[in-house]
Design an enzyme around this catalytic site. Structure first.
Site, PDB file in Angstrom:
ATOM      1  CG  ASP A  87     -51.139  14.877  -5.235  1.00  0.00           C
ATOM      2  OD1 ASP A  87     -52.003  14.421  -6.207  1.00  0.00           O
ATOM      3  OD2 ASP A  87     -51.644  15.631  -4.045  1.00  0.00           O
ATOM      4  CG  HIS A 104     -57.139  10.496 -10.036  1.00  0.00           C
ATOM      5  ND1 HIS A 104     -56.087  10.906 -10.644  1.00  0.00           N
ATOM      6  CD2 HIS A 104     -57.137  11.225  -8.836  1.00  0.00           C
ATOM      7  CE1 HIS A 104     -55.164  11.482  -9.819  1.00  0.00           C
ATOM      8  NE2 HIS A 104     -55.942  11.736  -8.642  1.00  0.00           N
ATOM      9  CG  ASP A 105     -57.468  14.926 -10.038  1.00  0.00           C
ATOM     10  OD1 ASP A 105     -57.957  14.313  -9.303  1.00  0.00           O
ATOM     11  OD2 ASP A 105     -56.287  14.978  -9.918  1.00  0.00           O
ATOM     12  CD  GLU A 120     -51.493  16.669  -9.734  1.00  0.00           C
ATOM     13  OE1 GLU A 120     -52.983  16.734 -10.089  1.00  0.00           O
ATOM     14  OE2 GLU A 120     -51.354  16.636  -8.712  1.00  0.00           O
ATOM     15  CG  ASP A 178     -50.400   9.492  -6.512  1.00  0.00           C
ATOM     16  OD1 ASP A 178     -49.949  10.546  -6.231  1.00  0.00           O
ATOM     17  OD2 ASP A 178     -51.332   8.956  -7.287  1.00  0.00           O
TER      18      ASP A 178
END
Ligand code: GLC
Length: 590
Positions: A214, A360-361, A287, A106
Site C-alpha cells: 500500500d 477498490h479505490d 502501489e 495487502d
C-alpha cells in the site's frame, strides 16, 4: 489453467499470471452479518478457478477499527473477527495452494491505525521509546497550539483534511497523509523498519506468496537539516502532483513525500531482509501514486532488487482536474491509450507493468472508460478487457469487473460509507458547494462504486449475504450476476476466461514486444505484439460509433488472418477491418 503445485516455481511465473483482487468486505458473507468474510471467500474458490486466475490478492483482513475498511491496521499479526480467524486464513491459503493458486496479502506499512499499540505508546509521552516511530512535530512557531494555521506544515491529506492532527496530551501534532486515524510510520527510524520486516517474514513463513504494498512510495519523506525540517507544499498550479489532495485549501505534500530520498534504499533493504534469502517466486507489487515511467523503471528493474512491478496511476488520474480527484475533467479513450502505450514503450524490456483499470479505490471501469448503458455494457466491458489484458505486464482483475459490474446509483451521501467520500462531501459543503454537484463527483469517482457487494445471482441481496448488506447491492444485479454468466459462452465472464487462457497459452502475450499502431486514432486503437515470428494484432473501437475502419498497416492480410478472439459476430468483410460500436478483435499470424 493454474500451475501444478508439485512443480518447482519458475522464477518469473508472475509474468504469465493473472491476479484477482478480493475486497473481503464485499465478496461473500458466510455468516449473515452483512459483511464478507474469509470462510465466504473459501466458498467461492470454484468460481475463481473457473475464471482461471492464478493469484488472489486479498485486501486487508488484519485487526482494524475499520475507519478505512482495514487499511487502518491495529494488529498486523491477527485477523479481524469480522473476517474470521487466523485459522480461517490458514485454511484459505491451504485451499488455494491445493488448487495451484497463490495468495498475496495487502501490506499497509506506510501508516498504522491510531489504535495500534505502537501509536498508543508513541502518543503517551514525548520521551516514550516509540515516540519517534511516528512523525511528531511542534506547532508552527508564533502560533498557539491547536489553532487553525498552527499546523507544522500546510499539507493536506488525501481525505480532505489537514495532514496534521493536534494531540493536546503532549501539545504536538502527528502526521497522517490519509485519515487522522492513520498516523504515518517514521521509516527513518531503523526499529520501525525492522518491525515491519519481521512481520513480513512471519507472514511468508505462514505460507503467503507475496505482498501488494500500500502507498509504498510514500515511506520516505524529505527531511531538511534546518528547522522547520518538513516544508510547506504549494497550492494549486499546473505543477501539482495529480491525485486526491485539495490543493485549493491545502499545500500539496506530494513533492515532499512521494518517492522521497530514501525510498529506494528502504525497498532494497526490505528486499535483503525479507525476500533475498527465500526461494524465488514471491510476488511483490507496490502501489505507487504519481509515478512516472522513469521512476517505474527504478522500482521494477530486476537488477536493482526492489519490486517486481508497481501500480502506476497516470491513467486513473486522467480525469482529475487541477483541483484534485473531485475536480472532474473529461478524458478520452485516446488519452487512456496514449497513457497505457507510453508505459508499454517506457518500461520496455527492463521494467514490468501491472495492468489494471479498476480496484477498490477506483470507480467501475465499464462506467468510467466504457459505456454502462444496457446497449453497450457487455461489449464495452469486453473491449476494455481485451485492450488491457493483451498488453505486456501482469493483469489485475478487480472483483466483479469480470461480470461487467457498473457504478452504483447512490441517491445521496447516506447511501455511501467510504470515509474518503464522506470527508470530501463535508469539505465541499463547507466550501459552499452545492450538495448536488458534490454528489455528482462522488457518484462518478467515489470508491464505494467498486465496493458494492459482489453480484453472485439475481436473488434479494445478490447471493452475497442472507443478512442485511453493509453497503447496498447494486439493483442491476437482477440481470448482471455470476449465475447468469458463468455458463454463457458470450458473457463478459467468458470473455475474461478466454483472455486469461490466451495469456497462459501464448508466449507472445507474455514476452512479445509492443508496437503501437493507429497513433492518431480518436476512437479506434490498435497495437501489435511480436515474438519469434509470431504476431498478435489487437484492434478496438472504444466508442459507440458505427462502422469505424482500423486502417492498420497491412490491413488486408490481417483481415484475412486467424481471428482468435472477438466480442462481436463474425466480420463480413475479409479485406478490411471495420469495427462496430465497442468492437474488439484479436488476430494472430505466424
Ligand atoms: C491505498 C489504499 C486505499 C487506502 C489508502 C490508505 O491507496 O488502496 O484504499 O485508503 O491507501 O491506506
Amino acid at each position: 489453467m493454474t500451475a501444478d503445485p508439485s512443480e518447482p516455481v519458475p522464477r518469473d511465473w508472475w509474468k504469465s499470471a493473472v491476479v484477482y483482487q478480493v475486497y473481503p468486505r464485499s465478496f461473500m458473507d458466510s455468516d449473515g452479518d452483512g459483511i464478507g468474510d474469509i470462510p465466504g471467500i473459501r466458498q467461492r474458490l470454484d468460481y475463481l478457478q473457473r475464471l482461471g486466475v492464478d493469484v488472489l490478492w486479498l485486501s486487508p483482513v488484519y485487526k482494524s477499527p475499520m475507519d478505512d475498511n482495514g487499511y487502518d491496521i491495529s494488529d498486523y499479526y491477527d485477523v479481524d473477527p469480522l473476517f474470521g480467524t487466523l485459522a480461517d486464513l490458514d485454511d484459505l491459503i491451504a485451499d488455494l495452494h491445493e488448487r495451484g493458486m497463490k495468495l498475496v496479502m495487502d501490506l499497509v506499512v506506510n501508516h498504522t491505525s491510531s489504535a495500534h499499540p505502537w501509536f498508543q505508546e508513541s502518543r503517551s509521552s514525548k520521551d516514550n521509546p516509540k515516540r519517534d516511530w511516528y512523525w511528531w512535530r511542534p506547532p508552527r512557531p508564533g502560533h498557539s497550539p491547536g489553532e487553525p494555521g498552527a499546523e507544522p506544515t500546510n499539507w493536506g491529506s488525501a481525505f480532505s483534511e489537514s495532514a496534521w492532527t493536534f494531540d493536546p496530551d503532549t501539545g504536538e501534532y502527528y502526521l497522517h497523509l490519509f485519515a487522522s486515524s492513520q498516523p504515518e510510520l517514521n521509516w527513518e527510524n531503523p526499529e520501525v523498519r525492522q518491525a515491519v520486516y519481521s512481520m513480513m517474514n512471519w507472514w511468508l513463513d505462514r505460507g503467503v506468496d507475496g505482498f501488494r504494498m500500500d502507498v509504498i512510495n510514500l515511506i520516505s519523506k524529505v527531511v531538511h537539516d534546518e528547522p522547520p525540517d518538513l516544508r510547506d507544499g504549494i497550492r494549486g498550479g499546473p505543477d501539482r502532483q495529480p491525485g486526491p489532495i485539495d490543493t485549493v485549501r491545502f499545500g500539496d505534500p506530494g513533492p515532499h513525500v512521494l518517492h522521497g530520498p530514501r525510498v529506494h534504499e528502504f525497498l532494497q533493504e526490505m528486499h535483503r531482509e525479507v525476500f533475498a534469502h527465500r526461494p524465488p517466486g514471491l510476488l511483490t507489487v507496490g502501489e505507487t501514486p504519481a509515478t512516472t515511467v522513469e521512476q517505474g523503471l527504478l522500482y521494477t528493474d530486476p537488477a536493482r532488487a526492489e519490486l517486481q512491478m508497481v501500480f502506476q496511476f497516470e491513467h486513473v488520474d486522467l480525469d482529475s482536474g487541477p483541483g484534485g480527484k473531485w475536480d472532474l475533467a473529461p478524458a478520452t479513450s485516446r488519452d487512456l491509450i496514449d497513457s497505457l502505450a507510453q508505459w508499454q514503450e517506457g518500461m520496455g524490456e527492463i521494467g514490468w507493468n501491472s495492468l489494471y483499470l479498476g480496484n477498490h479505490d477506483q470507480p467501475r471501469c465499464v462506467s468510467r472508460f466504457g459505456d454502462d448503458s444496457p446497449e453497450h455494457r457487455d461489449r464495452s466491458a469486453k473491449a476494455l478487457a481485451t485492450v488491457l489484458h493483451l498488453l505486456r505486464g501482469t493483469p489485475y482483475i478487480y472483483q466483479g469487473d469480470e461480470l461487467g459490474m457498473a457504478n452504483a446509483p447512490f441517491r445521496d451521501i447516506n447511501d455511501t460509507r467510504d470515509i474518503e467520500s464522506h470527508n470530501a462531501y463535508r469539505a465541499a459543503l463547507a466550501r459552499g458547494q452545492d450538495p448536488d454537484a458534490a454528489m455528482e463527483a462522488i457518484r462518478y469517482k467515489g470508491r464505494d462504486n467498486a465496493r458494492t457487494p459482489m453480484q453472485w445471482d439475481a436473488s434479494e441481496h445478490a447471493g452475497f449475504t442472507t443478512g442485511s448488506p453493509w453497503l447496498e447491492v447494486n439493483p442491476d444485479h437482477v440481470t448482471v450476476n455470476a449465475a447468469a454468466q458463468v455458463n454463457d459462452p458470450d458473457s463478459v465472464f467468458s470473455h475474461y476466461r478466454k483472455l486469461i487462457k490466451l495469456r497462459h497459452q501464448e508466449p507472445v502475450v507474455v514476452h512479445g514486444t509492443f508496437t503501437r499502431l493507429l497513433r492518431d486514432g480518436e476512437d479506434v486503437h490498435g497495437y501489435l505484439r511480436r515474438l519469434d515470428g509470431r504476431e498478435l494484432l489487437v484492434v478496438a473501437n472504444l466508442s459507440s460509433k458505427e462502422g469505424l475502419e482500423a486502417a492498420v498497416p497491412d490491413a488486408p492480410t490481417w483481415a484475412a488472418s486467424e481471428l482468435v478472439l472477438s466480442n462481436a459476430p463474425e466480420p463480413a468483410e475479409r479485406d478490411r477491418i471495420v469495427l462496430g460500436p465497442w468492437e474488439a478483435r484479436v488476430y494472430r499470424r505466424g
